[in-house]
Scaffold this motif. Structure first.
Motif, mmCIF file in Angstrom:
data_model
loop_
_atom_site.group_PDB
_atom_site.id
_atom_site.type_symbol
_atom_site.label_atom_id
_atom_site.label_comp_id
_atom_site.label_asym_id
_atom_site.label_seq_id
_atom_site.Cartn_x
_atom_site.Cartn_y
_atom_site.Cartn_z
ATOM 1 N N LEU A 4 -8.498 -2.338 -14.808
ATOM 2 C CA LEU A 4 -8.780 -3.144 -13.795
ATOM 3 C C LEU A 4 -7.731 -3.762 -12.798
ATOM 4 O O LEU A 4 -6.827 -4.765 -13.341
ATOM 5 N N ILE A 5 -7.249 -3.536 -11.457
ATOM 6 C CA ILE A 5 -6.460 -4.062 -10.781
ATOM 7 C C ILE A 5 -6.799 -4.899 -9.248
ATOM 8 O O ILE A 5 -7.919 -4.406 -8.689
ATOM 9 N N VAL A 6 -6.392 -6.289 -8.998
ATOM 10 C CA VAL A 6 -6.944 -7.287 -8.683
ATOM 11 C C VAL A 6 -5.426 -7.929 -7.671
ATOM 12 O O VAL A 6 -4.481 -7.626 -8.042
ATOM 13 N N TYR A 7 -4.883 -7.248 -6.467
ATOM 14 C CA TYR A 7 -4.266 -7.789 -5.538
ATOM 15 C C TYR A 7 -4.748 -9.033 -4.217
ATOM 16 O O TYR A 7 -6.146 -8.628 -3.686
ATOM 17 N N GLY A 8 -3.516 -9.145 -3.826
ATOM 18 C CA GLY A 8 -3.699 -9.886 -2.486
ATOM 19 C C GLY A 8 -2.179 -10.075 -1.789
ATOM 20 O O GLY A 8 -1.122 -9.260 -2.142
ATOM 21 N N THR A 9 -2.637 -8.978 -0.733
ATOM 22 C CA THR A 9 -1.679 -8.723 0.806
ATOM 23 C C THR A 9 -1.777 -9.467 1.499
ATOM 24 O O THR A 9 -2.870 -9.852 2.155
ATOM 25 N N VAL A 10 -0.916 -9.815 2.210
ATOM 26 C CA VAL A 10 -0.620 -9.898 4.030
ATOM 27 C C VAL A 10 -0.309 -9.061 5.174
ATOM 28 O O VAL A 10 -2.032 -8.954 5.730
ATOM 29 N N GLU A 11 0.778 -7.902 4.321
ATOM 30 C CA GLU A 11 0.605 -7.091 5.360
ATOM 31 C C GLU A 11 0.603 -5.607 4.902
ATOM 32 O O GLU A 11 0.686 -4.714 5.786
ATOM 33 N N GLY A 12 0.332 -5.565 3.932
ATOM 34 C CA GLY A 12 -0.620 -4.189 2.878
ATOM 35 C C GLY A 12 0.009 -3.773 2.260
ATOM 36 O O GLY A 12 -0.434 -3.015 1.499
ATOM 37 N N GLN A 13 1.585 -4.332 2.250
ATOM 38 C CA GLN A 13 2.589 -3.038 0.691
ATOM 39 C C GLN A 13 2.156 -3.326 -0.255
ATOM 40 O O GLN A 13 2.277 -2.733 -1.182
ATOM 41 N N THR A 14 1.204 -4.693 -1.276
ATOM 42 C CA THR A 14 0.845 -5.032 -2.237
ATOM 43 C C THR A 14 -0.185 -4.288 -2.527
ATOM 44 O O THR A 14 -0.675 -4.023 -3.769
ATOM 45 N N ARG A 15 -0.463 -4.320 -1.003
ATOM 46 C CA ARG A 15 -2.275 -2.954 -1.267
ATOM 47 C C ARG A 15 -1.764 -1.686 -2.058
ATOM 48 O O ARG A 15 -2.181 -0.967 -2.555
#
Length: 179
Positions: A4-15
């Protein structure tokens, strides 16, 4: 292995980093579920490994990531897990910037009581073309101070993709060896 990969992003780089990890794992034969923290990600119970990532903005991680970790703390602490932290400070040549981000991560983990097996600090990106005028000026000023690109006509990516791939495969192979 089910990951499982869960992420939080603002500008999209973490996504983008999470998607890259997903591709690396799938190419290695693993079943991967990826979820943005804003979309009510699945609980980690049925997974062999969990990767959780967030970008740092104004010296804080995404609150939805914090909530996810706190809601699933017992499960996360009971299985192989990774926290990947994404920030522009890691692209800086200034050691104090790295130390500051590492301290932000330590504080986050202490506050949530999460003990991931690994913490990875990754450089993000300057998304000048997505910023409004004010943010573009601020980010350019920061980039200039830290030795980053000040060319605001295009975006600049600092993520070390080969290193991300090596970390992901090394972590997964280590789990396989200890099963």
């Amino acid at each position: 292995m089910k990951v499982l990969i869960v992420y939080g992003t603002v500008e999209g780089q973490t996504r983008k980093i999470a998607r890259f990890m997903e591709n690396v794992l799938q190419e290695d034969g693993h079943q991967v579920i990826i979820a943005n923290a804003v979309e009510e990600p699945p609980e980690p119970d049925d997974f062999d490994a969990v990767f959780v990532g967030s970008s740092v903005h104004i010296q804080k991680y995404n609150t939805l990531i914090r909530d996810y970790v706190q809601e699933n703390i017992d499960t996360l602490n009971g299985k192989p897990s990774v926290f990947f932290s994404v920030s522009m400070a890691m692209a800086s040549s200034i050691e104090e910037e790295h130390n500051e981000v590492e301290q932000i991560a330590k504080d986050f983990l202490k506050k949530t009581q999460w003990n991931p097996k690994k913490v990875w600090h990754m450089a993000g990106a300057l998304k000048y073309t997505q910023y409004n005028y004010f943010k573009k000026l601020i980010m350019r000023s920061i980039a200039k101070k830290e030795g980053g690109s000040v060319d605001t006509s295009q975006d600049h990516e600092y993520t070390d993709w080969p290193k991300v791939k090596e970390q992901v495969l090394s972590f997964i192979n280590n789990i396989k060896e200890h099963k």
